[in-house]
Design an enzyme around this catalytic site. Structure first.
Site, PDB file in Angstrom:
ATOM      1  N   ASP A  35       0.890  -1.121   0.083  1.00 24.87           N
ATOM      2  CA  ASP A  35      -0.179   0.005   0.005  1.00 24.87           C
ATOM      3  C   ASP A  35       0.873   1.353   0.108  1.00 24.87           C
ATOM      4  O   ASP A  35       2.036   1.213   0.315  1.00 24.87           O
ATOM      5  CB  ASP A  35      -0.870   0.019   1.360  1.00 24.87           C
ATOM      6  N   TYR A 142     -15.087   8.578 -11.087  1.00 25.13           N
ATOM      7  CA  TYR A 142     -14.904   7.388 -10.614  1.00 25.13           C
ATOM      8  C   TYR A 142     -15.547   6.451 -11.620  1.00 25.13           C
ATOM      9  O   TYR A 142     -14.764   5.472 -12.079  1.00 25.13           O
ATOM     10  CB  TYR A 142     -15.458   7.396  -9.176  1.00 25.13           C
TER      11      TYR A 142
END
Ligand code: SER
Length: 320
Positions: A35, A142
């Protein structure tokens, strides 16, 4: 040959649980979590690598170091946050995907997973029982990035033979890690507030019905898709799947069966309402059922009961 798996974006709502499920299935050492930030609890959570999926060089090194057989790309900006930072959302959601697809091709990764979303649909898509193939005119950055991503996944499969697989997730409900920046997040927040304050101020209207999926089903479905033989995967853009559909009023009613004094209020003019209004209220997932035997196990009553039991145990009702 043993699998070597990399999860990109492992700290998020889905990543947290997918890493655990994959480690259970393939062994701790075989699954590399990664991450852009360190996870909150690092102890025991290895292997872990810090990575920005937009950093092509670093990503290249990661692939060289681990030579993955499977890659899961979960790093993304979701719908509500995307509207605040459209350029960054496009950049991460599209260029992150292109980087991973290119490297997967270069390193002959066996299988790639990339999530799409119900956000690919828009105001001219059928509102109920929304089929796999229909008009798609997403209005959020998105949704636009997810629709473009679906097309590029199919392209990389057809043109370059990348075995990429994808699911259009609906709102995902879970208790282990918080969702981040989505329109469906209310359906998780409501449980935390119900246990803490017995009341919730909802940013969507009472009757805004959206498709939802419990995390257990989402993980089981994702693993089933990734386990299916390649020749059964007829759709290389992304599969519709759904668990159930409900509105905030219906969810409040289900919570009241466990917490009879729970109350809900509705906050008007939240920008997330306009996003939700363009999304389907229910999804048809016939292709996923046909191709890889998809079928959800959790309905509204089961989701509600499981959320309350687990949140009571783990957080004592404290907000995450
Ligand atoms: N849960 C996501 C969102 O609300 C939908 O994919 O943005």
């Amino acid at each position: 040959m043993a699998e070597r798996i990399i999860i990109l974006g492992s700290n998020g709502q889905i990543g947290t649980e997918l890493v655990a499920a994959l480690r259970k299935k393939y062994g701790q050492a075989q699954v590399v979590a990664s991450d852009i930030r360190k996870p909150q609890s690092v102890a025991g959570d290895t292997p872990f690598e810090l990575i920005d999926v937009l950093d092509r060089k670093a990503l290249h090194l990661l692939f060289t170091q681990y030579r993955p057989t499977q890659v899961y790309l979960l790093a993304a900006v979701l719908s509500a946050t995307g509207e605040q930072h459209p350029r960054q959302a496009w950049d991460l959601n599209i260029n992150g995907l292109l980087n991973v697809l290119d490297l997967s091709m270069e390193y002959a990764v066996k299988k790639v997973f990339w999530p799409s979303s119900i956000a690919v649909f828009g105001p001219h898509s059928p509102k109920t029982d929304t089929p796999e193939y229909c008009t798609m005119d997403p209005t959020t950055v998105y949704g636009i990035s997810k629709l473009a991503g679906e097309r590029i996944c199919e392209y990389y499969h057809n043109r370059f033979g990348v075995d990429v697989r994808s699911i259009r997730y609906p709102g995902i409900i879970s208790w282990k890690a918080a969702p981040g920046g989505g329109t469906t997040d209310y359906a998780v927040h409501i449980f935390h507030e119900a246990l803490k304050h017995n009341t919730y101020a909802c940013f969507l209207s009472a009757d805004t019905t959206l498709p939802m999926l419990y995390m257990d089903d989402a993980i089981r479905g994702t693993l089933a898709l990734m386990d299916a033989p390649a020749d059964q995967i007829c759709i290389r853009s992304s599969y519709n799947i759904t668990g159930t559909s409900f509105s905030p009023a219906m969810l409040a009613g289900a919570i009241r069966r466990h917490l009879p004094d729970f109350t809900i209020t509705y906050v008007k003019n939240d920008p997330r309402q306009a996003i939700a209004d363009t999304w389907p209220s229910s999804i048809n997932d016939a292709e996923a059922r046909r191709d890889w035997n998809w079928s959800p196990r959790y309905g509204l009553a089961e989701i509600t009961a499981d959320m309350i039991v687990n949140l009571k145990k783990t957080t004592n009702g404290k907000s995450i």
